[in-house]
Design an enzyme around this catalytic site. Structure first.
Site, PDB file in Angstrom:
ATOM      1  N   GLU A   1      -9.753   5.776   3.332  1.00 43.36           N
ATOM      2  CA  GLU A   1     -10.528   4.662   3.868  1.00 43.36           C
ATOM      3  C   GLU A   1      -9.554   3.526   4.145  1.00 43.36           C
ATOM      4  O   GLU A   1      -8.466   3.492   3.572  1.00 43.36           O
ATOM      5  CB  GLU A   1     -11.576   4.198   2.850  1.00 43.36           C
TER       6      GLU A   1
ATOM      7  N   LYS B   1       0.809  -1.227   0.000  1.00 46.10           N
ATOM      8  CA  LYS B   1       0.000   0.000   0.000  1.00 46.10           C
ATOM      9  C   LYS B   1       0.842   1.277   0.000  1.00 46.10           C
ATOM     10  O   LYS B   1       0.454   2.287  -0.566  1.00 46.10           O
ATOM     11  CB  LYS B   1      -0.934   0.016   1.215  1.00 46.10           C
TER      12      LYS B   1
ATOM     13  N   SER C   1       1.591  -9.793  -1.039  1.00 45.12           N
ATOM     14  CA  SER C   1       1.246  -8.370  -0.880  1.00 45.12           C
ATOM     15  C   SER C   1       1.523  -7.803   0.508  1.00 45.12           C
ATOM     16  O   SER C   1       1.767  -6.615   0.657  1.00 45.12           O
ATOM     17  CB  SER C   1      -0.221  -8.153  -1.242  1.00 45.12           C
TER      18      SER C   1
HETATM   19  C1  PLP Z   1      -5.181  -3.962   1.115  1.00 41.80           C
HETATM   20  C2  PLP Z   1      -4.511  -5.234   0.912  1.00 41.80           C
HETATM   21  C3  PLP Z   1      -4.865  -6.090  -0.161  1.00 41.80           C
HETATM   22  C4  PLP Z   1      -6.019  -5.842  -1.057  1.00 41.80           C
HETATM   23  O1  PLP Z   1      -5.973  -4.669  -1.815  1.00 41.80           O
HETATM   24  P1  PLP Z   1      -5.631  -4.665  -3.344  1.00 41.80           P
HETATM   25  O2  PLP Z   1      -5.917  -3.270  -3.750  1.00 41.80           O
HETATM   26  O3  PLP Z   1      -6.526  -5.662  -3.998  1.00 41.80           O
HETATM   27  O4  PLP Z   1      -4.206  -5.027  -3.486  1.00 41.80           O
HETATM   28  C5  PLP Z   1      -4.117  -7.236  -0.359  1.00 41.80           C
HETATM   29  N1  PLP Z   1      -3.106  -7.556   0.462  1.00 41.80           N
HETATM   30  C6  PLP Z   1      -2.755  -6.779   1.506  1.00 41.80           C
HETATM   31  C7  PLP Z   1      -1.631  -7.215   2.373  1.00 41.80           C
HETATM   32  C8  PLP Z   1      -3.440  -5.598   1.770  1.00 41.80           C
HETATM   33  O5  PLP Z   1      -3.081  -4.842   2.797  1.00 41.80           O
END
Ligand code: PLP
Length: 402
Positions: A119, A97, A385
């Site tokens: 948000e 993020k 992610s």
């Molecule tokens: C917010 C988040 C997501 C989902 O958001 P995307 O916009 O689909 O990437 C996925 N993995 C993590 C670790 C997150 O914090």
């Protein structure tokens, strides 16, 4: 190796802010000046040399980029193929993020905005936003669903410590969709001095394209790192979880027009796609307008948004970004889903095989590895992610139950 980007279908946004049939900017009149200003200025501002210099400096020295591309040997032995993990979990603040919030805070400064609203679902975007607001000394308000405030308590504390005000969204399922509604409402009421930092490739044009560009550093690095490690820039598969779809968009970005790279997006099935407690948007949704763009979303016959459900707060969202609606409709990406149980199992498995505790969101991409039937020479990149620190409460409960 330079590959032709002139394929039949384009997966880039067009002048009107559309990806094929999806996208656009459906916003109330109060926001027209803000959204139009962004539309007119974003490309010029983010391509300025001074912007790029500052953005690249912070990605390198503040976020810790490039994040490693790690060959997961034991995971590969289990599922076949040569599986690499793109370690976005090692970014400062614990997820991808922050790539986007750094880009957007630099943009907000150049637009002369003094306050930031955002948000958050799992709290990762809220933390990443509160972090860059502390860094740049801007006021920060984060809306978060009441349910998420409870299930992601450590991130709420982090946001407060960083100086942000966390406001509870108490409507609907009290999760990400509701927090987004509240953040939009706040922006509508404070358009002059406030910039809205959206956390995914959702919202009115130009947000989806802007966020995808900031996150595209992920696939930019994957290309270089695969060249070093495999002698080629292109993998056979890129896999990522999809909430709104920003980590997936970033991981797919530089491969969108390279058809040999199979793109796999994994949504949250919750208790099961047909259980009535799910967030598997492409399986359950239809075209409609959500949070300012035309996309695919879960809705009733008469167009009411269906309350989504997922164990992972970051994927608990009834829509997907318009780029993903287009990738789904054209068949460019394959959309799968994983249930809560499969996801928790995948999280524990990665932890034991590789010594990496993943976020529940990221574990969705891991949970479908067993269904892929890779051949031994396939090069597979899974975008990890985020890290699992924020999910320890859930993991501890699972350990106690088993
Ligand atoms: C917010 C988040 C997501 C989902 O958001 P995307 O916009 O689909 O990437 C996925 N993995 C993590 C670790 C997150 O914090």
């Amino acid at each position: 190796m330079i590959e032709s980007r002139l394929t039949e279908k384009s997966f880039e946004v067009d002048q009107r802010g559309y990806y094929g049939n999806y996208g656009g900017a459906f916003v109330p009149e109060m926001l027209h000046p803000n959204v139009e200003e962004l539309q007119q200025k974003y490309l010029a501002l983010i391509s300025e040399e001074s912007f790029q210099k500052q953005f690249r400096y912070l990605l390198k020295n503040y976020v810790g980029r490039p994040t490693p591309l790690y060959y997961a040997e034991r995971l590969s032995a289990k599922y076949g193929g040569r599986i690499y993990l793109k370690r976005e979990d090692l970014c400062h603040t614990g997820a991808h993020k922050v790539n986007n919030t750094i880009g957007q805070i630099l943009l907000a400064q150049r637009l002369g905005k003094k306050k930031i609203v955002a948000e958050t679902g799992a709290g990762q975007h809220g933390v990443a936003t509160a972090t860059v607001c502390a860094l740049m000394n801007l006021e920060c308000i984060v809306y978060m669903g009441e349910v998420d405030i409870q299930r992601q308590a450590p991130n709420v504390a982090r946001m407060k410590m960083l100086g942000a005000e966390v406001r509870a969204a108490t409507c609907g399922s009290k999760t990400l969709k509701d927090a987004t509604n509240e953040a939009m409402r706040h922006w509508i009421n404070n358009p002059e001095d406030t910039h809205y930092i959206i956390g995914s490739v959702v919202g009115p044009h130009p947000y989806p394209d802007m966020v995808a560009r900031f996150q595209s550093v992920i696939s930019e690095e994957i290309r270089q790192q695969l060249m070093e490690q495999e002698g080629r820039e292109t993998p056979d598969y890129v896999m990522a979880c999809v909430g709104g779809g920003s980590n997936a968009a970033g991981a797919f970005y530089h491969y969108l027009h390279t058809p040999s790279v199979k793109l796999v997006a994994v949504e949250a099935a919750g208790l099961g796609v047909d259980s009535g407690h799910s967030a598997a948007t492409t399986a359950l949704g239809k075209p409609g307008v959500l949070h300012g763009s035309k996309t695919i979303l879960m809705q009733t016959e008469d167009g009411q948004v269906v309350e989504p459900y997922s164990i992972s707060a970051g994927l608990d969202y009834p829509g997907i970004g318009p780029i993903h609606a287009h990738l789904f409709e054209t068949g460019r990406a394959t959309f799968l889903s994983a249930t809560d149980d499969e996801v928790v199992e995948a999280a524990f498995e990665l932890t034991r095989l590789e010594g990496i505790i993943p976020a529940l969101e990221s574990s969705h991409a891991l949970a479908v590895l067993g269904r892929m039937n890779f051949s031994p020479e396939d090069v597979v990149v899974v975008n990890l992610s985020g890290r699992g620190d924020k999910d320890m409460g859930t993991y501890m409960k699972k350990m106690a139950d088993s």
